[in-house]
Design an enzyme around this catalytic site. Structure first.
Site, short mmCIF file in Angstrom:
data_model
loop_
_atom_site.label_atom_id
_atom_site.label_comp_id
_atom_site.label_asym_id
_atom_site.label_seq_id
_atom_site.Cartn_x
_atom_site.Cartn_y
_atom_site.Cartn_z
N ASP A 105 9.50 -10.71 3.91
CA ASP A 105 10.70 -9.51 4.38
C ASP A 105 11.34 -10.50 5.94
O ASP A 105 12.31 -11.52 5.89
CB ASP A 105 10.40 -8.67 4.73
CG ASP A 105 11.35 -7.92 4.36
OD1 ASP A 105 11.95 -7.61 3.52
OD2 ASP A 105 10.91 -6.54 5.49
N ASP A 161 4.15 -2.36 -4.06
CA ASP A 161 4.32 -0.96 -4.26
C ASP A 161 5.26 -0.48 -3.12
O ASP A 161 6.01 -1.65 -2.57
CB ASP A 161 2.72 -0.49 -3.25
CG ASP A 161 3.41 -0.58 -1.81
OD1 ASP A 161 3.44 -2.19 -1.08
OD2 ASP A 161 2.87 0.10 -2.02
N ARG A 167 2.31 -1.40 -8.26
CA ARG A 167 1.53 -2.54 -8.52
C ARG A 167 1.41 -3.00 -9.37
O ARG A 167 0.95 -3.94 -8.90
CB ARG A 167 0.17 -1.92 -7.48
CG ARG A 167 0.29 -1.71 -5.93
CD ARG A 167 -0.84 -2.58 -4.02
NE ARG A 167 -0.76 -1.05 -3.95
CZ ARG A 167 -0.55 -1.91 -3.01
NH1 ARG A 167 0.39 -3.33 -2.62
NH2 ARG A 167 -0.41 -1.05 -0.96
P1 IMP Z 1 7.86 -9.02 6.86
O1 IMP Z 1 6.50 -8.89 8.59
O2 IMP Z 1 8.78 -8.07 7.17
O3 IMP Z 1 7.90 -9.46 6.54
O4 IMP Z 1 7.07 -8.35 6.43
C1 IMP Z 1 6.59 -8.14 4.82
C2 IMP Z 1 5.19 -7.48 4.21
O5 IMP Z 1 6.12 -5.95 3.21
C3 IMP Z 1 5.30 -7.42 2.38
O6 IMP Z 1 3.54 -8.33 2.66
C4 IMP Z 1 4.82 -6.79 1.71
O7 IMP Z 1 3.80 -5.29 1.97
C5 IMP Z 1 6.13 -5.38 2.51
N1 IMP Z 1 7.12 -5.70 1.96
C6 IMP Z 1 8.55 -6.66 1.95
N2 IMP Z 1 9.78 -6.77 1.34
C7 IMP Z 1 9.44 -5.42 0.52
C8 IMP Z 1 9.58 -5.26 -1.44
O8 IMP Z 1 10.54 -4.99 -1.40
N3 IMP Z 1 8.64 -4.30 -1.43
C9 IMP Z 1 7.68 -4.16 -1.24
N4 IMP Z 1 6.90 -4.36 0.22
C10 IMP Z 1 7.81 -5.05 0.83
#
Ligand code: IMP
Ligand code: MG
Length: 182
Positions: A105, A161, A167
């Site tokens: 993300d 989730d 999940r």
């Molecule tokens: P980042 O550090 O922002 O890249 O976060 C990644 C983490 O955010 C992932 O491992 C997920 O646990 C959570 N995440 C990001 N987007 C989503 C989504 O659309 N649904 C569920 N979990 C998400």
């Protein structure tokens, strides 16, 4: 549970084909390595993807787990990375690590983790994600293996989730807005 899903984004059949494709890429890329490949599953969201992927990789691998969180509750990242379960190994210098993630993300979790594992002494560190939302990047990060690039939607299922729910759904779906707006 299924009633809370607005629509399916990635079906079971499409997930299966995607995981097979990635497994073949990993087998190809790591074919000439005589030393250990470690699949490092990032709990909890990646556990379903990890389980499927490891069964389709033909070369020998080891598996291990870390629990990292950048999320509070809900649909927004807190921006702070916490290591809740660390990797305790004395053989990192002999390991090629492939981090297995459910979704990227902001990019914060994986960019932090890759640096962390390199500093810890891993021989190499690469990353593999089932889903990627490049539109949401806050830090510059490009994974080595990607299942599907998806738009900026909050998705659940296949390990992912919303507040610890959904999940176990075998497909990846977009949550109905009413589920997280109230
Ligand atoms: P980042 O550090 O922002 O890249 O976060 C990644 C983490 O955010 C992932 O491992 C997920 O646990 C959570 N995440 C990001 N987007 C989503 C989504 O659309 N649904 C569920 N979990 C998400
Ligand atoms: Mg996760």
């Amino acid at each position: 549970m299924k009633n809370d899903i607005a629509y399916t984004l990635v079906s079971e059949a499409e997930i299966d084909a995607t995981v097979s494709r990635i497994a073949a890429e990993i087998d190809r890329d790591y074919a000439d390595r005589s030393k250990g490949l470690l699949l490092l599953c990032i709990l909890k969201g990646s556990v379903v993807f990890m389980g499927d992927l490891m069964k389709k990789i033909e070369r020998p691998v080891e598996i291990d787990f870390m629990k990292v969180s950048s999320y509070g509750s809900g649909t927004a990242s807190s921006g702070k990375i916490n290591i809740m379960l660390d990797l305790h190994r004395s053989d990192l210098a002999n390991l090629d690590i492939l981090v297995i993630e459910d979704i990227i993300d902001s990019g914060r979790t994986l960019s932090y983790l890759v640096e962390y594992l390199k500093l810890a002494g891993a021989r190499s560190v690469k990353t593999c994600t089932m889903l990627d939302k490049p539109d949401r990047r806050v830090v510059d990060f490009t994974p080595d293996y990607v299942g599907k690039i998806i738009p900026d939607e909050f998705v659940v299922g296949y390990g992912l989730d919303y507040d610890e729910k959904y999940r176990t759904l075998p497909f990846i779906g977009v949550l109905k807005e009413e589920v997280y707006s109230n």
